[in-house]
Design a protein around this motif. Sequence first.
Motif, PDB file in Angstrom:
ATOM      1  N   GLU A 186      -2.033   9.161   3.030  1.00 34.03           N
ATOM      2  CA  GLU A 186      -1.166   8.423   2.115  1.00 34.03           C
ATOM      3  C   GLU A 186      -0.068   7.723   2.905  1.00 34.03           C
ATOM      4  OE1 GLU A 186       1.806   9.237  -1.688  1.00 34.03           O
ATOM      5  OE2 GLU A 186       0.521  10.842  -0.954  1.00 34.03           O
ATOM      6  N   LEU A 187       0.090   6.427   2.656  1.00 37.97           N
ATOM      7  CA  LEU A 187       1.158   5.670   3.326  1.00 37.97           C
ATOM      8  C   LEU A 187       2.496   6.063   2.707  1.00 37.97           C
ATOM      9  CD1 LEU A 187       2.021   3.496   5.346  1.00 37.97           C
ATOM     10  CD2 LEU A 187       1.669   1.799   3.531  1.00 37.97           C
ATOM     11  N   MET A 188       3.339   6.696   3.502  1.00 36.74           N
ATOM     12  CA  MET A 188       4.616   7.218   3.016  1.00 36.74           C
ATOM     13  C   MET A 188       5.765   6.238   3.204  1.00 36.74           C
ATOM     14  SD  MET A 188       3.400   9.953   1.893  1.00 36.74           S
ATOM     15  CE  MET A 188       4.892  10.712   1.285  1.00 36.74           C
ATOM     16  N   ALA A 189       5.736   5.462   4.290  1.00 32.88           N
ATOM     17  CA  ALA A 189       6.827   4.528   4.566  1.00 32.88           C
ATOM     18  C   ALA A 189       6.380   3.517   5.605  1.00 32.88           C
ATOM     19  CB  ALA A 189       8.062   5.274   5.082  1.00 32.88           C
ATOM     20  N   VAL A 190       7.022   2.360   5.546  1.00 32.83           N
ATOM     21  CA  VAL A 190       6.897   1.351   6.602  1.00 32.83           C
ATOM     22  C   VAL A 190       8.316   1.063   7.052  1.00 32.83           C
ATOM     23  CG1 VAL A 190       6.244  -1.005   7.167  1.00 32.83           C
ATOM     24  CG2 VAL A 190       4.762   0.369   5.693  1.00 32.83           C
ATOM     25  N   ILE A 191       8.542   1.215   8.341  1.00 35.19           N
ATOM     26  CA  ILE A 191       9.894   1.089   8.870  1.00 35.19           C
ATOM     27  C   ILE A 191       9.892   0.143  10.062  1.00 35.19           C
ATOM     28  CG2 ILE A 191      11.838   2.336   9.894  1.00 35.19           C
ATOM     29  CD1 ILE A 191      10.882   4.820   8.410  1.00 35.19           C
ATOM     30  N   ASN A 192      10.831  -0.787  10.059  1.00 32.53           N
ATOM     31  CA  ASN A 192      11.068  -1.660  11.201  1.00 32.53           C
ATOM     32  C   ASN A 192      12.039  -0.895  12.098  1.00 32.53           C
ATOM     33  OD1 ASN A 192      10.870  -4.009  12.746  1.00 32.53           O
ATOM     34  ND2 ASN A 192      12.643  -4.918  11.753  1.00 32.53           N
ATOM     35  N   ALA A 236       4.073   2.304  10.605  1.00 31.97           N
ATOM     36  CA  ALA A 236       3.612   2.920   9.367  1.00 31.97           C
ATOM     37  C   ALA A 236       3.623   4.439   9.533  1.00 31.97           C
ATOM     38  CB  ALA A 236       2.199   2.446   9.036  1.00 31.97           C
ATOM     39  N   TYR A 237       4.148   5.134   8.534  1.00 35.03           N
ATOM     40  CA  TYR A 237       4.142   6.596   8.500  1.00 35.03           C
ATOM     41  C   TYR A 237       3.108   7.021   7.469  1.00 35.03           C
ATOM     42  CZ  TYR A 237       8.340   6.842  11.344  1.00 35.03           C
ATOM     43  OH  TYR A 237       9.226   6.761  12.382  1.00 35.03           O
ATOM     44  N   VAL A 238       2.080   7.727   7.941  1.00 35.48           N
ATOM     45  CA  VAL A 238       0.959   8.122   7.093  1.00 35.48           C
ATOM     46  C   VAL A 238       0.887   9.643   7.058  1.00 35.48           C
ATOM     47  CG1 VAL A 238      -1.545   7.964   6.774  1.00 35.48           C
ATOM     48  CG2 VAL A 238      -0.288   6.017   7.736  1.00 35.48           C
ATOM     49  N   ARG A 239       0.776  10.213   5.852  1.00 37.11           N
ATOM     50  CA  ARG A 239       0.600  11.658   5.719  1.00 37.11           C
ATOM     51  C   ARG A 239      -0.894  11.937   5.708  1.00 37.11           C
ATOM     52  NH1 ARG A 239       4.053  14.089   1.383  1.00 37.11           N
ATOM     53  NH2 ARG A 239       5.568  13.903   3.059  1.00 37.11           N
ATOM     54  N   LEU A 289       0.799  -1.227   0.000  1.00 36.10           N
ATOM     55  CA  LEU A 289       0.000   0.000   0.000  1.00 36.10           C
ATOM     56  C   LEU A 289       0.837   1.285   0.000  1.00 36.10           C
ATOM     57  CD1 LEU A 289      -2.809  -1.066   2.506  1.00 36.10           C
ATOM     58  CD2 LEU A 289      -2.955  -0.923   0.011  1.00 36.10           C
ATOM     59  N   LEU A 290       2.156   1.184  -0.176  1.00 28.28           N
ATOM     60  CA  LEU A 290       2.996   2.383  -0.211  1.00 28.28           C
ATOM     61  C   LEU A 290       2.501   3.340  -1.280  1.00 28.28           C
ATOM     62  CD1 LEU A 290       6.662   1.156   0.266  1.00 28.28           C
ATOM     63  CD2 LEU A 290       5.372   2.678   1.757  1.00 28.28           C
ATOM     64  N   ARG A 291       2.453   4.630  -0.925  1.00 27.13           N
ATOM     65  CA  ARG A 291       2.032   5.721  -1.815  1.00 27.13           C
ATOM     66  C   ARG A 291       0.565   5.612  -2.224  1.00 27.13           C
ATOM     67  NH1 ARG A 291       5.363   9.862  -1.127  1.00 27.13           N
ATOM     68  NH2 ARG A 291       7.507   9.227  -1.314  1.00 27.13           N
ATOM     69  N   GLN A 292      -0.210   4.861  -1.459  1.00 28.66           N
ATOM     70  CA  GLN A 292      -1.638   4.750  -1.713  1.00 28.66           C
ATOM     71  C   GLN A 292      -2.407   5.291  -0.517  1.00 28.66           C
ATOM     72  OE1 GLN A 292      -3.051   1.022  -3.311  1.00 28.66           O
ATOM     73  NE2 GLN A 292      -1.008   0.527  -4.059  1.00 28.66           N
ATOM     74  N   ARG A 293      -3.686   5.552  -0.738  1.00 29.02           N
ATOM     75  CA  ARG A 293      -4.550   6.067   0.327  1.00 29.02           C
ATOM     76  C   ARG A 293      -4.899   4.927   1.272  1.00 29.02           C
ATOM     77  NH1 ARG A 293      -6.043  10.713   1.448  1.00 29.02           N
ATOM     78  NH2 ARG A 293      -7.965  11.183   2.535  1.00 29.02           N
ATOM     79  N   VAL A 294      -4.677   5.167   2.564  1.00 22.53           N
ATOM     80  CA  VAL A 294      -4.942   4.158   3.592  1.00 22.53           C
ATOM     81  C   VAL A 294      -5.772   4.784   4.708  1.00 22.53           C
ATOM     82  CG1 VAL A 294      -2.839   2.818   3.118  1.00 22.53           C
ATOM     83  CG2 VAL A 294      -2.792   4.634   4.844  1.00 22.53           C
TER      84      VAL A 294
END
Length: 71
Positions: free
Chosen positions: A27-33, A48-51, A12-17
């Motif tokens: 918008e999902l900007m990044a997923v970071i462990n 998850a980093y969401v804008r 879902l990166l760069r998609q609306r979540v």
Amino acid sequence: MSEVREYLPHRLLRQRVRDIASGVEGELMAVINENVSDTGIERWAEIAYVRGPSGREFTTAVSNIEAAAGQ
């Protein structure tokens, strides 16, 4: 201590979540462990980093995100 973060791929990166915890969509900007420990003993979490609509990013657990309606 090892690296404190690692970027992860996500479908879902760069998609609306939607963050199911808060109900906010963005918008999902990044997923970071990330190593979220402050004690020296490693504790890792997938974040998850969401804008959001305001343009500011917020974080939530990856398990809290889902595709927004219409996606």
